[in-house]
Design a protein around this motif. Structure first.
Motif, PDB file in Angstrom:
ATOM      1  N   GLN A 168       5.426  35.819  72.064  1.00  0.00           N
ATOM      2  CA  GLN A 168       6.437  35.407  72.797  1.00  0.00           C
ATOM      3  C   GLN A 168       7.728  35.826  72.204  1.00  0.00           C
ATOM      4  N   ILE A 169       7.694  36.330  71.060  1.00  0.00           N
ATOM      5  CA  ILE A 169       9.076  36.744  70.575  1.00  0.00           C
ATOM      6  C   ILE A 169       9.286  38.253  70.100  1.00  0.00           C
ATOM      7  N   ARG A 170       8.785  39.085  71.145  1.00  0.00           N
ATOM      8  CA  ARG A 170       8.382  40.584  70.832  1.00  0.00           C
ATOM      9  C   ARG A 170       9.865  41.313  71.189  1.00  0.00           C
ATOM     10  N   HIS A 171      10.613  40.665  72.095  1.00  0.00           N
ATOM     11  CA  HIS A 171      11.766  41.168  72.601  1.00  0.00           C
ATOM     12  C   HIS A 171      13.103  40.714  71.676  1.00  0.00           C
ATOM     13  N   LEU A 172      12.756  40.056  70.928  1.00  0.00           N
ATOM     14  CA  LEU A 172      13.987  39.710  69.974  1.00  0.00           C
ATOM     15  C   LEU A 172      14.484  40.704  68.832  1.00  0.00           C
ATOM     16  N   PRO A 173      15.549  40.946  68.578  1.00  0.00           N
ATOM     17  CA  PRO A 173      16.161  42.040  67.585  1.00  0.00           C
ATOM     18  C   PRO A 173      15.216  42.147  66.368  1.00  0.00           C
ATOM     19  N   GLU A 174      15.365  43.324  65.932  1.00  0.00           N
ATOM     20  CA  GLU A 174      14.472  43.384  64.816  1.00  0.00           C
ATOM     21  C   GLU A 174      15.008  42.771  63.509  1.00  0.00           C
ATOM     22  N   HIS A 175      16.401  42.607  63.411  1.00  0.00           N
ATOM     23  CA  HIS A 175      16.917  41.875  62.130  1.00  0.00           C
ATOM     24  C   HIS A 175      16.347  40.583  62.387  1.00  0.00           C
ATOM     25  N   GLU A 176      16.334  39.985  63.651  1.00  0.00           N
ATOM     26  CA  GLU A 176      15.883  38.348  63.583  1.00  0.00           C
ATOM     27  C   GLU A 176      14.264  38.368  63.259  1.00  0.00           C
ATOM     28  N   LEU A 177      13.531  39.179  63.652  1.00  0.00           N
ATOM     29  CA  LEU A 177      12.267  39.351  63.414  1.00  0.00           C
ATOM     30  C   LEU A 177      11.957  39.314  61.922  1.00  0.00           C
ATOM     31  N   ASP A 178      12.806  40.215  61.415  1.00  0.00           N
ATOM     32  CA  ASP A 178      12.577  40.322  59.769  1.00  0.00           C
ATOM     33  C   ASP A 178      12.941  38.942  59.228  1.00  0.00           C
ATOM     34  N   ALA A 179      13.943  38.594  59.784  1.00  0.00           N
ATOM     35  CA  ALA A 179      14.496  36.994  59.108  1.00  0.00           C
ATOM     36  C   ALA A 179      13.487  36.116  59.129  1.00  0.00           C
ATOM     37  N   ARG A 180      12.717  36.225  60.363  1.00  0.00           N
ATOM     38  CA  ARG A 180      11.711  34.930  60.818  1.00  0.00           C
ATOM     39  C   ARG A 180      10.443  35.712  59.814  1.00  0.00           C
ATOM     40  N   ILE A 181      10.095  36.659  59.556  1.00  0.00           N
ATOM     41  CA  ILE A 181       9.124  36.849  58.693  1.00  0.00           C
ATOM     42  C   ILE A 181       9.138  36.473  57.403  1.00  0.00           C
ATOM     43  N   ALA A 182      10.512  36.592  56.685  1.00  0.00           N
ATOM     44  CA  ALA A 182      10.956  36.225  55.629  1.00  0.00           C
ATOM     45  C   ALA A 182      10.677  34.699  55.166  1.00  0.00           C
ATOM     46  N   VAL A 183      11.234  34.059  56.221  1.00  0.00           N
ATOM     47  CA  VAL A 183      11.036  32.702  56.059  1.00  0.00           C
ATOM     48  C   VAL A 183       9.403  32.180  56.121  1.00  0.00           C
ATOM     49  N   MET A 184       8.664  32.715  56.854  1.00  0.00           N
ATOM     50  CA  MET A 184       7.264  32.569  57.062  1.00  0.00           C
ATOM     51  C   MET A 184       6.607  32.787  55.717  1.00  0.00           C
ATOM     52  N   PHE A 185       6.671  33.935  55.114  1.00  0.00           N
ATOM     53  CA  PHE A 185       6.240  34.281  53.825  1.00  0.00           C
ATOM     54  C   PHE A 185       6.928  33.678  52.916  1.00  0.00           C
ATOM     55  N   SER A 186       8.088  33.120  52.680  1.00  0.00           N
ATOM     56  CA  SER A 186       8.483  32.165  51.726  1.00  0.00           C
ATOM     57  C   SER A 186       7.747  30.978  51.710  1.00  0.00           C
ATOM     58  N   MET A 187       7.567  30.374  52.831  1.00  0.00           N
ATOM     59  CA  MET A 187       7.065  29.076  53.014  1.00  0.00           C
ATOM     60  C   MET A 187       5.817  28.937  52.330  1.00  0.00           C
ATOM     61  N   ILE A 188       4.934  30.240  52.844  1.00  0.00           N
ATOM     62  CA  ILE A 188       3.321  30.273  52.451  1.00  0.00           C
ATOM     63  C   ILE A 188       3.402  30.721  50.883  1.00  0.00           C
ATOM     64  N   THR A 189       3.918  31.651  50.420  1.00  0.00           N
ATOM     65  CA  THR A 189       3.842  31.943  49.112  1.00  0.00           C
ATOM     66  C   THR A 189       4.535  30.938  48.335  1.00  0.00           C
ATOM     67  N   GLY A 190       5.696  30.213  48.728  1.00  0.00           N
ATOM     68  CA  GLY A 190       6.253  29.158  47.861  1.00  0.00           C
ATOM     69  C   GLY A 190       5.116  28.037  47.555  1.00  0.00           C
ATOM     70  N   LEU A 191       4.161  27.946  48.230  1.00  0.00           N
ATOM     71  CA  LEU A 191       3.174  27.055  47.871  1.00  0.00           C
ATOM     72  C   LEU A 191       2.337  27.043  46.609  1.00  0.00           C
ATOM     73  N   THR A 192       2.509  28.363  46.311  1.00  0.00           N
ATOM     74  CA  THR A 192       1.611  28.433  44.706  1.00  0.00           C
ATOM     75  C   THR A 192       2.401  27.634  43.758  1.00  0.00           C
ATOM     76  N   MET A 193       3.750  27.887  43.713  1.00  0.00           N
ATOM     77  CA  MET A 193       4.490  27.134  42.815  1.00  0.00           C
ATOM     78  C   MET A 193       4.544  25.925  43.093  1.00  0.00           C
ATOM     79  N   ARG A 194       4.614  25.218  44.071  1.00  0.00           N
ATOM     80  CA  ARG A 194       4.716  23.722  44.391  1.00  0.00           C
ATOM     81  C   ARG A 194       3.393  23.180  44.024  1.00  0.00           C
ATOM     82  N   ARG A 195       2.211  23.657  44.120  1.00  0.00           N
ATOM     83  CA  ARG A 195       1.053  23.218  43.860  1.00  0.00           C
ATOM     84  C   ARG A 195       0.837  23.180  42.128  1.00  0.00           C
TER      85      ARG A 195
END
Length: 203
Positions: free
Chosen positions: A151-178
């Motif tokens: 649904q977000i294939r038409h977003l500008p590339e820099h915004e896609l990169d930003a969303r990916i950075a947030v998603m990866f940060s949330m998931i990998t950050g769980l390692t430290m939280r646990r």
């Protein structure tokens, strides 16, 4: 005079032996840390001689490189599964978060990941391998986001990169939280994470 040839096993047995060493080394690195876990400790845990291990790995650093490669292949398998699975891509990716959260809340797995990151701070080669794996993972995620079913294939590339950075940060950050919050459970995380993922994966 000829050099003594290196003993070769059939490919399946050699792969099984490599996996045996990788699993043993992973256990040692989790329990003792990369530097404290020597080849003697790894060979004892693997149930084979150090000399036998050198038939498959030239050094302890080569073993940690193999661990990184194993984890990368597992991650790519998940992403490729998203691409190949028919149906609503948004729901497929949200459902897939369940497995990702569970893995990053695994204390043994978390300990190994933190040890690898710690070694990366001292070892340029390990740092480069981890960075390369992350770059490839982000590229594959972007491929998902730019696919026809996204649904977000038409977003500008820099915004896609930003969303990916947030998603990866949330998931990998769980390692430290646990590690800091051992009683943290998957259902609690998913209660808040799923709505956030839906927001990040929609316009």
């Amino acid at each position: 005079m000829s050099d003594k040839p290196k003993r070769h096993l059939d490919p399946q047995l050699a792969e099984a032996r490599r996996a045996q060493v990788i699993n043993a080394a992973s256990d040692c690195f989790r329990r003792k840390g990369y530097h404290a876990a020597g080849m003697a400790e790894i060979s004892k845990t693997a149930g084979m001689s150090a000399g036998h291990i050198y038939n498959y790995f030239d050094s302890k650093e080569a073993i940690i490189e193999a661990i990184i490669e194993r984890d990368k292949e597992e991650m790519f398998s998940v992403f490729n599964g998203f691409l190949e699975q028919p149906g609503d891509l948004l729901q497929i990716m949200v459902d897939g978060a369940d497995d990702g959260v569970e893995k990053h809340l695994d204390l043994e797995r978390s300990a190994l990941e933190l040890e690898m990151l710690s070694e990366a701070a001292r070892n340029e080669k390990v740092a480069a391998l981890l960075a390369q794996s992350d770059t490839q993972a982000r590229a594959l995620m972007k491929q998902l986001m730019q696919s026809e079913r996204s649904q977000i294939r038409h977003l500008p590339e820099h915004e896609l990169d930003a969303r990916i950075a947030v998603m990866f940060s949330m998931i990998t950050g769980l390692t430290m939280r646990r590690v800091l919050h051992p009683e943290l459970d998957k259902d609690t995380i998913l209660l808040a994470l799923n709505p956030v993922l839906k927001t990040l994966l929609t316009p």
